[in-house]
Design a protein around this motif. Structure first.
Motif, PDB file in Angstrom:
ATOM      1  N   ALA A 110      51.054  41.559  39.694  1.00 38.85           N
ATOM      2  CA  ALA A 110      50.145  40.530  39.097  1.00 38.85           C
ATOM      3  C   ALA A 110      51.191  39.626  38.662  1.00 38.85           C
ATOM      4  N   LEU A 144      52.447  47.472  40.635  1.00 34.99           N
ATOM      5  CA  LEU A 144      51.151  46.446  40.526  1.00 34.99           C
ATOM      6  C   LEU A 144      51.202  45.632  39.474  1.00 34.99           C
ATOM      7  N   THR A 145      51.987  45.979  38.509  1.00 35.33           N
ATOM      8  CA  THR A 145      52.314  44.787  37.618  1.00 35.33           C
ATOM      9  C   THR A 145      52.380  43.977  37.747  1.00 35.33           C
ATOM     10  N   GLY A 181      43.064  48.025  43.404  1.00 34.79           N
ATOM     11  CA  GLY A 181      44.910  49.276  42.767  1.00 34.79           C
ATOM     12  C   GLY A 181      44.801  50.547  42.473  1.00 34.79           C
ATOM     13  N   ALA A 182      43.766  50.837  41.519  1.00 34.10           N
ATOM     14  CA  ALA A 182      43.592  52.037  40.676  1.00 34.10           C
ATOM     15  C   ALA A 182      42.772  53.104  42.566  1.00 34.10           C
ATOM     16  N   LEU A 201      44.496  43.398  42.574  1.00 35.63           N
ATOM     17  CA  LEU A 201      45.208  44.468  42.273  1.00 35.63           C
ATOM     18  C   LEU A 201      44.889  45.601  41.365  1.00 35.63           C
ATOM     19  N   HIS A 202      43.957  44.946  40.446  1.00 32.88           N
ATOM     20  CA  HIS A 202      43.650  46.249  39.522  1.00 32.88           C
ATOM     21  C   HIS A 202      42.298  47.211  39.787  1.00 32.88           C
ATOM     22  N   TYR A 203      41.736  46.514  40.378  1.00 32.93           N
ATOM     23  CA  TYR A 203      40.203  47.273  40.259  1.00 32.93           C
ATOM     24  C   TYR A 203      40.621  48.464  41.927  1.00 32.93           C
ATOM     25  N   ILE A 250      44.942  39.103  40.565  1.00 31.95           N
ATOM     26  CA  ILE A 250      45.635  40.077  39.411  1.00 31.95           C
ATOM     27  C   ILE A 250      43.477  40.897  39.920  1.00 31.95           C
ATOM     28  N   ARG A 251      42.852  40.624  39.309  1.00 31.58           N
ATOM     29  CA  ARG A 251      41.521  41.342  39.445  1.00 31.58           C
ATOM     30  C   ARG A 251      41.437  42.348  40.456  1.00 31.58           C
TER      31      ARG A 251
END
Lengths: 251, 273
Positions: free
Chosen positions: A124, A120-121, A143-144, A139-141, A136-137
């Motif tokens: 990003a 994921l990083t 993605g989890a 992927l982060h939110y 990016i947001r």
């Protein structure tokens, strides 16, 4: 039963998501906080809480996740051991014995997740080079949430659904003396929790306070709450007299 | 600090804190740990600060670098970083190395302080205070174990994040030099060790059913042990594990497996119960 197993799976999934650093990380690492919810799902809150407290004692000093290193997945141990133990009608000590191997297994899924998080990083990185903050947001939110579906929700649902029969058959097949031995293990394991906590607190010069606490209970049979009042008074008095100094010699 | 169009509002700071608090630890990767979370938390504020696309790209990239701290006490880094970015965007021109260096230099110390106070000391103490009641089935005790830690800890985190934003770079030095941190750690350590003694005495359960049988009488061993030192076996168990971990480093797995094997063998043979 499948619905119950699914709800447990969802609960574990939410716990891995751990929303809020001081809340989510706290409760998803505390068997005794997860236990009432599991009990509610399984229809026996009191038994679940008692089992949760027993499992809690083992993991007390084990701080998992420092520096991103997950040593034991307490949440997985709890979400599998309590439902299965309630269904199979096991004693709380046996729930502890059941929890331990699953807690260790959890390190595997957690490590797989960390590799996924690296991926994921990298995604990003690409988004950052395009100046796409929104991606990016996302992927982060998201993605989890998505990442934990196959690693948390699905396996836990299956194990909780199929587990009780397996465990009951297994216990029926082994001799009584060995089942007793498993119970003894449940009584010994909290020692590891306390020894670990003494280690992580790490101030050897304060070790006499450990013995004080131990013998206050053994000789005077105080309640734990009662004893803790004396502990708090001691701690405050020490800080007032000694301040932030750590070397006793200097006094 | 020159006041220009795109300064952050109070609301932006609070929102960044909420993102920081809620989700920064979600995607802890094996490679850059909290990098993705930090970038996601700061990104809305960065979008507001950097209207120029090239500046935004640079900002996003620099916050995707390795980062790992204890997020509650490390919130002061988050707040200060926000202040530095604002200073940079609003014309003061803070060099990129300063922002990155600031984060890298302080994530270690703040992780040390935060982990020690929150996760290694306060957290097990609150848990251990609630544990005995939970063993009798109290749901209240379970809830207390969560809230008695989480509410004060969150307030501290919110305060530190705002302090970080307000004081910028100087904030962490202020906190570190005040000496209050050591007082907190000392007090909590004493209470923690005392509670470990209390809990070891009440929750570690091991005794021996063995007895010495001769022609005249049967002498049970456990009452004899109780006369010498009450709770000798639980105490030796805890001290034994502690000594092992102390000698061999934190070999949690080995200690765990050893305890299981010892308990299983001695319990099955009827030497301890």
């Amino acid at each position: 039963m499948f619905i119950k197993a699914l709800l447990i799976g969802i609960f574990y999934w939410i716990s891995k998501w751990a929303i809020g650093y001081t809340f989510g990380v706290r409760w998803s690492n505390l068997p005794m906080v997860m236990a009432p919810v599991i009990g509610l799902i399984m229809g026996d809150v009191k038994t679940a809480v008692i089992m949760g407290a027993f499992i809690q004692a083992v993991y007390l000093g084990l701080v998992s996740g420092l520096g991103g290193v997950v040593t034991v997945d307490k949440s997985l141990a709890t979400c599998i051991a309590i439902p299965i133990a309630i269904q199979a009608g096991l004693a709380p000590e046996m729930a502890v014995t059941l929890a331990v191997p699953f807690g260790l297994l959890g390190t595997i899924t957690n490590n797989i997740y960390k590799i996924y998080a690296s991926w994921l990083t990298h995604k990003a990185d690409t988004a950052a080079e395009e100046g796409d903050a929104k991606k990016i947001r996302m992927l982060h939110y998201w993605g989890a949430a998505i990442g934990w579906l196959p690693l948390a929700l699905i396996p836990v649902t299956i194990i909780v659904y199929a587990g009780p029969d397996l465990i009951a058959n297994l216990l029926a097949a082994i001799p009584d003396s060995v089942v007793n031995g498993l119970g003894v293990v449940g009584g010994l394991l909290p020692a590891l929790g306390f020894a670990m906590t003494i280690r992580v607190i790490g101030r050897k010069q304060f070790l006499p306070f450990f013995f004080l606490g131990f013998f206050v209970i053994k000789y005077f049979s105080l309640s734990t709450i009662g004893a803790s009042i004396f502990g708090i008074i001691l701690a405050i008095t020490y800080v007032q007299l000694m301040g932030g100094r750590t070397d006793v010699e200097a006094s | 600090m020159s006041k220009q169009a795109n300064k952050l509002s109070r609301n932006d700071v609070v929102k960044t804190f909420v993102r920081w608090w809620a989700a920064t630890h979600w995607n802890t990767s094996s490679e850059r740990l909290q990098a993705l979370g930090v970038c996601a938390a700061l990104s809305p504020a960065l979008e507001k600060l950097y209207t120029d696309k090239e500046d935004l790209k640079k900002a996003l990239i620099r916050h995707l670098m390795f980062f790992n701290t204890q997020l509650n006490w490390g919130g002061i880094i988050g707040g200060a970083t926000l202040a530095l970015e604002e200073e940079n965007a609003c014309g003061e021109g803070v060099p990129e190395e300063v922002i990155v260096g600031f984060k890298n230099g302080l994530m270690g110390p703040m992780a040390g302080i935060g982990d020690t106070i929150d996760w290694l000391t306060l957290s097990p103490i609150v848990t251990s205070l609630c544990l005995p009641a939970a063993q009798e089935g109290s749901v209240m005790a379970c809830m207390l174990a969560l809230f008695a830690f989480s509410i004060p800890a969150t307030i501290v985190g919110y305060y530190l994040f705002n302090l970080g934003y307000k004081l910028g770079r100087d904030s962490v030095t202020t906190l570190l030099s005040s000496g209050i941190v050591n007082r907190i750690i000392n007090g909590l350590s004493i209470l923690g060790l005392f509670m470990m003694g209390v809990l070891s005495a009440s929750l570690v359960k091991v005794s021996t059913p063995l007895a010495i049988v001769n022609d005249v009488a049967t002498t049970e061993i456990q009452p004899l042990l109780d006369k010498i030192v009450p709770g000798l076996l639980p105490l030796l168990t805890v001290l034994g594990v502690y000594y092992y971990l102390e000698k061999r480093g934190n070999k949690y797995m080995t200690a765990l497996i050893a305890l299981i094997v010892i308990g299983l063998v001695l319990g099955t043979l009827g030497i301890i119960k």
